[in-house]
Design a protein around this motif. Structure first.
Motif, PDB file in Angstrom:
ATOM      1  N   GLY A  26       0.793  -1.215   0.000  1.00 12.84           N
ATOM      2  CA  GLY A  26       0.000   0.000   0.000  1.00 12.84           C
ATOM      3  C   GLY A  26       0.823   1.261   0.000  1.00 12.84           C
ATOM      4  N   LYS A  27       2.115   1.178   0.350  1.00 11.26           N
ATOM      5  CA  LYS A  27       3.005   2.326   0.279  1.00 11.26           C
ATOM      6  C   LYS A  27       3.490   2.499  -1.171  1.00 11.26           C
ATOM      7  CE  LYS A  27       2.980   3.167   4.730  1.00 11.26           C
ATOM      8  NZ  LYS A  27       2.394   4.413   5.291  1.00 11.26           N
ATOM      9  N   PRO A  28       3.687   3.733  -1.631  1.00  8.29           N
ATOM     10  CA  PRO A  28       4.079   3.916  -3.037  1.00  8.29           C
ATOM     11  C   PRO A  28       5.322   3.123  -3.437  1.00  8.29           C
ATOM     12  CG  PRO A  28       3.412   6.009  -2.095  1.00  8.29           C
ATOM     13  CD  PRO A  28       3.437   5.033  -0.961  1.00  8.29           C
ATOM     14  N   MET A  29       6.389   3.168  -2.601  1.00 15.60           N
ATOM     15  CA  MET A  29       7.595   2.424  -2.963  1.00 15.60           C
ATOM     16  C   MET A  29       7.365   0.931  -2.809  1.00 15.60           C
ATOM     17  SD  MET A  29      10.509   2.775  -4.326  1.00 15.60           S
ATOM     18  CE  MET A  29      10.589   4.567  -4.209  1.00 15.60           C
ATOM     19  N   GLY A  30       6.594   0.531  -1.805  1.00 13.54           N
ATOM     20  CA  GLY A  30       6.286  -0.885  -1.649  1.00 13.54           C
ATOM     21  C   GLY A  30       5.552  -1.443  -2.855  1.00 13.54           C
ATOM     22  N   GLU A  31       4.629  -0.670  -3.388  1.00 17.80           N
ATOM     23  CA  GLU A  31       3.907  -1.133  -4.577  1.00 17.80           C
ATOM     24  C   GLU A  31       4.810  -1.179  -5.798  1.00 17.80           C
ATOM     25  OE1 GLU A  31       0.806  -2.425  -4.632  1.00 17.80           O
ATOM     26  OE2 GLU A  31       1.038  -2.249  -2.468  1.00 17.80           O
TER      27      GLU A  31
END
Length: 432
Positions: A16-21
């Motif tokens: 759900g985090k931008p970098m995680g995605e």
């Protein structure tokens, strides 16, 4: 420096985090094959981008990667029985195949179809050259494995090590692409005392040609020329060579988490590939996979030993470094005063002291970056841009184009008058 908001975006890897995605659009190395040495061997705990997982090799030799908690009563599948092509929970016997399907539910009445309605998260895995890769992204977007030169080479041509680093994955990545710090952090005597021992030590540690080491160390303030590419960034580092020439070292950052650089083989005659992949365990921990490879013939024993030395000593039976923050990386202040720049033994521990010493997530709002940090600035911008683009619905094109990662590093001596032709040099790095 970065804003607080951009530093948060850059470093947080949870779902759900931008970098995680963004990271979930790519394959990640998670295990050495040797951690699952045979079919039906004990499972292994895995943590990747903050997710608690368990890996196992089934009876057919395939690797599965499942959510650690059984969907029945949330018991840990790490304690499960690995048998007959599935992992069976010890609590009530529910059994899951490598895709996460429940294939047996002995606690339910005969004739029940409940098992067909239950499944757990199962992530696809691919195994090559002694490494297990996992993909945690949307199934419909699953890409091919990366196209890095070493993937798929014959047995014996590739050697991979693994270790943990207790810092955010970006801190390790930035160290990997920083071609300037080796002039200081990794030198065998203080950088300004250029003795024969110093040159020999640096050559052996970095696996450089002897003449290139001379160029490397005689110029402590290299100039950077960067080129945005379809795989990430090509990094050209210019140092003075002779009076009429420059030495160019060309390395690559492959979006999102890999960098490759070069060396020479034992006999000095042919190229040795070197690379690092920084796999985010969570926001504060990284699994570092160090790779050496050779095209022409299998790696020699001493070349494999050099890869082990580069990765650094670990606690037996684990991938935890022996030299840690808790023991100050075994720094020897007497040696620092008289023999080495840091007083810390091993390249790995020197990097750890610098990168972990920043804190597990460095506060980039307090940095003061110079011209030697231009590659780091470019990579940060590219990562942040790719994460924001994904938030707006644009998938990272690099994930769908592994062929663009078929690259090699080069070392060039060029007349000063020729300058840096990024297009020409990029073409030299492309594998046909």
């Amino acid at each position: 420096m970065l804003s607080i908001e951009d530093n948060e975006l850059l470093t947080r890897v949870g779902r759900g985090k931008p970098m995680g995605e963004l990271l979930r659009r790519f394959w990640h190395p998670v295990l050495l094959s040797s951690e699952l040495p045979k079919p039906d061997c004990p499972p292994v705990r895995v943590r990747l981008m903050g997710e608690r997982l368990v890996a196992f090799r089934d009876t057919s030799g395939r690797v599965g990667l499942l959510a650690e908690r059984c969907p029945h009563r949330r018991a840990s599948l790490f304690f499960g029985r690995n048998e007959e092509n599935g992992l069976r929970c010890i609590y009530h016997g529910w059994k899951y195949d490598i895709d996460g399907r429940c294939v047996d539910m002995p606690s339910e009445p005969a004739g029940s179809n409940f098992a067909s309605k239950v499944r757990t998260t199962g992530y696809p895995c691919r195994e090559t050259n002694g490494v297990v890769f996992a993909y945690l992204g949307p199934p419909e977007l699953e890409p091919e494995l990366p196209g890095i030169e070493w993937i798929g080479l014959p047995e014996g041509h590739v050697y991979v090590t693994k270790r943990y680093e207790f810092a955010n994955w970006v801190q390790g990545l930035e160290g990997g692409i920083d071609s300037c710090h080796s002039n200081f952090l990794h030198t065998t005597v203080p950088a300004f005392r250029r003795t024969s021992d110093f040159f020999d030590g640096l050559r052996s540690r970095l696996q450089f040609d002897a003449k290139l080491v001379e160029y490397f160390i005689n110029d402590l303030s290299p100039r950077f020329c960067l080129r945005d590419t379809d795989y990430g960034v090509m990094i050209g580092t210019q140092r003075d060579a002779e009076a009429d020439s420059f030495y160019w070292r060309i390395t690559h950052w492959l979006l999102p988490h890999a960098n490759i650089f070069g060396g020479v083989r034992d006999d000095g005659s042919t190229r040795l590939g070197r690379g690092l992949i920084w796999s985010a365990v969570d926001d504060h921990t990284t699994a570092v996979f160090s790779v050496s490879w050779a095209l022409e013939s299998p790696l020699t024993e001493s070349e494999r030993d050099a890869c082990e030395a580069f990765s650094g000593a670990v606690v037996p039976g684990t991938f935890m470094p022996l030299q840690t923050m808790a023991n100050d990386y075994l720094i020897d202040r007497e040696r620092q005063a008289t023999e080495t720049f840091t007083g810390i033994e091993s390249l790995q521990a020197q990097d750890l002291a610098a990168q972990e010493g920043m804190g597990s997530i460095v506060d980039r709002t307090e940095e003061h970056l110079g011209s030697s940090d231009s590659a780091i600035i470019r990579v940060r911008r590219a990562l942040i841009r790719a994460a924001k683009d994904l938030m707006e619905g644009t998938e990272p094109p690099q994930a769908a184009s592994p062929a663009s990662q078929k690259l090699r590093t080069v070392d060039l001596i060029r007349p000063r008058a020729e300058g840096f032709d990024g297009e020409e040099i990029e073409a030299l790095c492309r594998l046909r």
